[in-house]
Design a protein around this motif. Structure first.
Motif, mmCIF file in Angstrom:
data_model
loop_
_atom_site.group_PDB
_atom_site.id
_atom_site.type_symbol
_atom_site.label_atom_id
_atom_site.label_comp_id
_atom_site.label_asym_id
_atom_site.label_seq_id
_atom_site.Cartn_x
_atom_site.Cartn_y
_atom_site.Cartn_z
ATOM 1 N N ALA A 178 0.817 -1.220 0.000
ATOM 2 C CA ALA A 178 0.000 0.000 0.000
ATOM 3 C C ALA A 178 0.850 1.270 0.000
ATOM 4 C CB ALA A 178 -0.922 -0.008 1.214
ATOM 5 N N PRO A 180 1.412 3.897 2.370
ATOM 6 C CA PRO A 180 0.600 5.088 2.665
ATOM 7 C C PRO A 180 1.437 6.360 2.642
ATOM 8 C CG PRO A 180 1.035 3.834 4.659
ATOM 9 C CD PRO A 180 1.513 2.995 3.527
ATOM 10 N N THR A 182 0.040 9.504 3.609
ATOM 11 C CA THR A 182 -0.463 10.472 4.580
ATOM 12 C C THR A 182 -0.800 9.747 5.876
ATOM 13 O OG1 THR A 182 -2.789 10.234 3.950
ATOM 14 C CG2 THR A 182 -1.469 11.849 2.721
ATOM 15 N N ARG A 184 -3.597 9.944 7.463
ATOM 16 C CA ARG A 184 -4.947 9.381 7.371
ATOM 17 C C ARG A 184 -4.928 8.037 6.644
ATOM 18 N NH1 ARG A 184 -10.014 11.006 8.279
ATOM 19 N NH2 ARG A 184 -9.256 13.052 8.956
ATOM 20 N N GLU A 185 -4.137 7.933 5.577
ATOM 21 C CA GLU A 185 -4.029 6.651 4.870
ATOM 22 C C GLU A 185 -3.431 5.585 5.784
ATOM 23 O OE1 GLU A 185 -1.782 7.261 1.344
ATOM 24 O OE2 GLU A 185 -3.253 8.596 0.409
ATOM 25 N N ARG A 188 -6.073 4.447 8.239
ATOM 26 C CA ARG A 188 -7.060 3.554 7.624
ATOM 27 C C ARG A 188 -6.500 2.146 7.443
ATOM 28 N NH1 ARG A 188 -9.136 7.773 2.956
ATOM 29 N NH2 ARG A 188 -10.610 8.957 4.276
ATOM 30 N N LEU A 189 -5.217 2.055 7.111
ATOM 31 C CA LEU A 189 -4.606 0.738 6.936
ATOM 32 C C LEU A 189 -4.420 0.027 8.272
ATOM 33 C CD1 LEU A 189 -1.860 1.464 4.252
ATOM 34 C CD2 LEU A 189 -3.846 -0.013 3.972
#
Length: 376
Positions: A178, A180, A182, A184-185, A188-189
């Motif tokens: 993935a 990420p 950010t 926020r990303e 979420r992960l």
């Protein structure tokens, strides 16, 4: 200074302007040399002479092509370009100085004197120390990068907006594929939650708290990792990063996988609780056995006491019964009556002593004295 500046470099110029020029050149914190329209040295300052090793008498009137005798690079091309009216800016030139090798950032600027004749201005800045510091910094950064990538912990650096600036190899591996970019990303992960099962919102993430100036130390969280969303336990430390004005400009977060350690601690805790329950159960069993043994001992003591009481009661009753019979038979004999009455009294005292021993046993008092003598 403009690409083509006006400066009176003619031999007929008054001495006073040259004196002012010398003062001006000495005030400049650079190595400076001014070449006239014939490209011969017209004016210079002490820094230039120190750089080139030329005395003033040797320097004045020297051709520009011979004005840098200790330069370790050919400057002909740069001189020709500047003499043609095009400035040459920031050329790195090594010089062999008496104090060692020096690196100079050189600039050649075309000049135009009052008669329209062209000249060249040379300005050189010694950047040896600055370049050395830059090289040291580059080496330090390279070393830090190497250390950064071999750390077994996951390291992530974000800016003030939560954008990922740098991650090490471990962080990239844990979040592959993935990657990420950010906070926020990442949230979420990971879907972080406490060990008690409370899910964290994005603003409760340790990195988000560090961006607000908080130092997070040793916070243990459950996160999801990998394609299969495997549950992992991580110990998180996060620090804010400040600029020189003490403003938060980012944060660095270090995560250490403590899944195995946490599972081991949980197993140890479970085993300790099981052992504690076993100890409590065994203690209750031992107390029950002890109570049963105590009851058995008391029953045995009661049995012994009952046997003794029966014996003592018989010892007391037999004389009483005998004396009562003889008293009835000799009622007319006062001497015999008194004798039998005394025997009855002694037998009654023996019975009273037996009753007292029974009372002390019931009250758990020591049984003092020995069994009374048998009454004849």
């Amino acid at each position: 200074m403009s690409p083509s500046s006006e400066l009176d470099l003619s031999p007929g110029a008054s001495a006073n302007p040259h004196a002012r020029l010398d003062v001006l050149l000495e005030a400049v914190p650079l190595a400076v040399a001014v070449f006239d329209g014939e490209l011969t040295l017209a004016a210079t300052n002490a820094r230039y002479r120190d750089l080139t090793g030329l005395e003033l008498a040797q320097a004045i009137g020297r051709s520009i092509y011979d004005a840098f005798p200790n330069a370790l690079a050919d400057l002909t091309e740069q001189v020709d370009i500047a003499a043609g009216g095009v400035p040459v800016v920031s050329v790195r030139v090594p010089f062999q100085h008496r104090g060692g090798r020096r690196l100079v950032e050189a600039t050649f600027v075309p000049l135009v004197d009052a008669r329209g004749a062209r000249g060249v201005l040379f300005a050189g800045s010694d950047v040896t120390e600055r370049e050395g510091l830059r090289e040291d910094l580059a080496r330090s950064v390279a070393q830090l990068e190497s250390i950064f990538d071999v750390l077994p912990d996951s390291v992530r650096v974000v800016d003030a907006d939560g954008e990922t600036v740098r991650t090490n190899a471990q962080a990239q591996q844990e979040h592959a594929p993935a990657n990420p970019q950010t906070l926020r990303e990442l949230w979420r992960l990971d879907r972080p939650r406490t060990l008690s099962g409370t899910t964290l919102f994005v603003h409760e993430h340790p990195t988000a708290r560090a961006l607000r100036g908080e130092r997070v130390r040793g916070e243990t969280l459950e996160v999801r990792r990998g394609v299969g969303n495997t549950i992992a336990v991580v110990e998180v430390n996060s620090n804010p990063l400040y600029d020189p004005h003490k403003r938060v400009r980012g944060a660095v977060t270090v995560e250490r996988d403590v899944t195995e350690r946490t599972r081991l601690q949980q197993r140890v805790q479970t085993e300790a609780e099981r052992l504690e329950r076993m100890v409590q159960e065994r203690t209750r069993e031992l107390l029950a056995l002890q109570e049963a043994a105590s009851r058995d001992r008391r029953l045995a003591a009661v049995g012994q006491l009952a046997a003794g009481v029966m014996h003592d009661v018989n010892n007391a009753l037999n004389p009483i019964m005998t004396a009562a019979y003889l008293l009835e038979m000799n009622a007319d004999n006062p001497v015999a009556v008194r004798d039998y009455a005394a025997r009855i009294s002694r037998a009654a005292e023996t019975g009273a002593a037996t009753a007292a021993r029974v009372g002390r046993f019931i009250r758990q008092e020591p049984l003092l004295g020995s069994r009374e003598h048998t009454v004849d």
